[in-house]
Design an enzyme around this catalytic site. Structure first.
Site, PDB file in Angstrom:
ATOM      1  N   CYS A  54       0.828  -1.215   0.000  1.00  0.00           N
ATOM      2  CA  CYS A  54       0.000   0.000   0.000  1.00  0.00           C
ATOM      3  C   CYS A  54       0.858   1.259   0.000  1.00  0.00           C
ATOM      4  CB  CYS A  54      -0.938   0.007   1.205  1.00  0.00           C
ATOM      5  SG  CYS A  54      -2.129  -1.350   1.220  1.00  0.00           S
ATOM      6  N   ARG A 131      -7.949  -4.294  -3.119  1.00  0.00           N
ATOM      7  CA  ARG A 131      -7.471  -3.186  -3.952  1.00  0.00           C
ATOM      8  C   ARG A 131      -8.466  -2.953  -5.098  1.00  0.00           C
ATOM      9  NH1 ARG A 131      -2.550  -2.639  -1.709  1.00  0.00           N
ATOM     10  NH2 ARG A 131      -1.621  -4.567  -0.933  1.00  0.00           N
TER      11      ARG A 131
END
Length: 219
Positions: A54, A131
């Protein structure tokens, strides 16, 4: 039991449907979806703050932000972390990575936005968002949806290319072929009659595979 599950799990948004409205706390204050009317929006979720993949993604999203803004497109991140976690994380990215995150991040602790957009996949994780990427146009219609597993970081150039392709298709009433990028030829709508098909393949202004697949360069 199955009926109970159906009642508690919201239906997933679909391409071509209105983006689910929301009001949420972010690192830039309270934001509503309607605040983005008139501009395009890339809404994306990430599993968690202070995690390796991330962190690389956020720096990468920031790297394309200026190019998105040139296309009248905004960025908005989301995870189920707290506002204070988001603030601490973006400060950490700036201090250690030298990258200032300029777009807001939703602190979706109650998972309200995540559930509306189908960002939580229970088989992957019951507590973290996957995601997900939603491209929403200036009329607040969902135009594209991409899901990635938690282990795979996203390709920013593909997200950028997809926004460019959608906007090009809208502006010129065309489609874009596989691997298209700005400057490449586009696909024109197929003829709707035999007479038009016969004329199409005789027209030297097009590059035709056959009557149903013809390309042209944009001005």
């Amino acid at each position: 039991m199955s009926e109970q599950i159906q009642q508690t799990v919201p239906s997933l948004p679909r391409i071509g449907s209105p983006a689910p409205p929301f009001e949420a706390v972010t690192t830039h204050g309270t934001i509503r979806l309607e605040d983005y009317k008139g501009s395009w929006l890339v809404l994306f979720s990430h599993p968690a703050d202070f995690t390796p993949v991330c962190t690389t993604e956020f720096m990468a999203f920031q790297s394309i932000y200026s190019r998105l803004k040139e296309m009248n497109t905004e960025l908005l991140g989301l995870s189920v972390d707290s506002l204070f976690s988001h603030i601490a994380w973006v400060r950490n990215i700036e201090q250690n990575g030298g990258v200032k995150i300029e777009f807001p991040i939703i602190a979706d602790l109650n998972k309200d936005v995540a559930y509306k957009y189908g960002m939580i996949m229970p088989e992957e994780s019951k507590t973290e968002t996957v995601r997900a990427v939603f491209i929403i146009d200036d009329k607040q219609i969902i135009r594209a949806i991409i899901y990635y597993p938690m282990s795979a970081g996203r390709n920013m150039e593909e997200i950028l290319r997809l926004v460019q392709a959608l906007q090009t298709a809208d502006e010129h009433k065309v489609a874009t072929p596989a691997n298209w990028k700005p400057g490449d030829k586009v696909i024109v709508p197929a003829p709707q009659t035999k007479e038009a098909a016969d004329e199409r393949v005789k027209d030297d202004s097009y590059e035709c595979f056959d009557w149903y697949l013809c390309k042209k360069s944009l001005p």
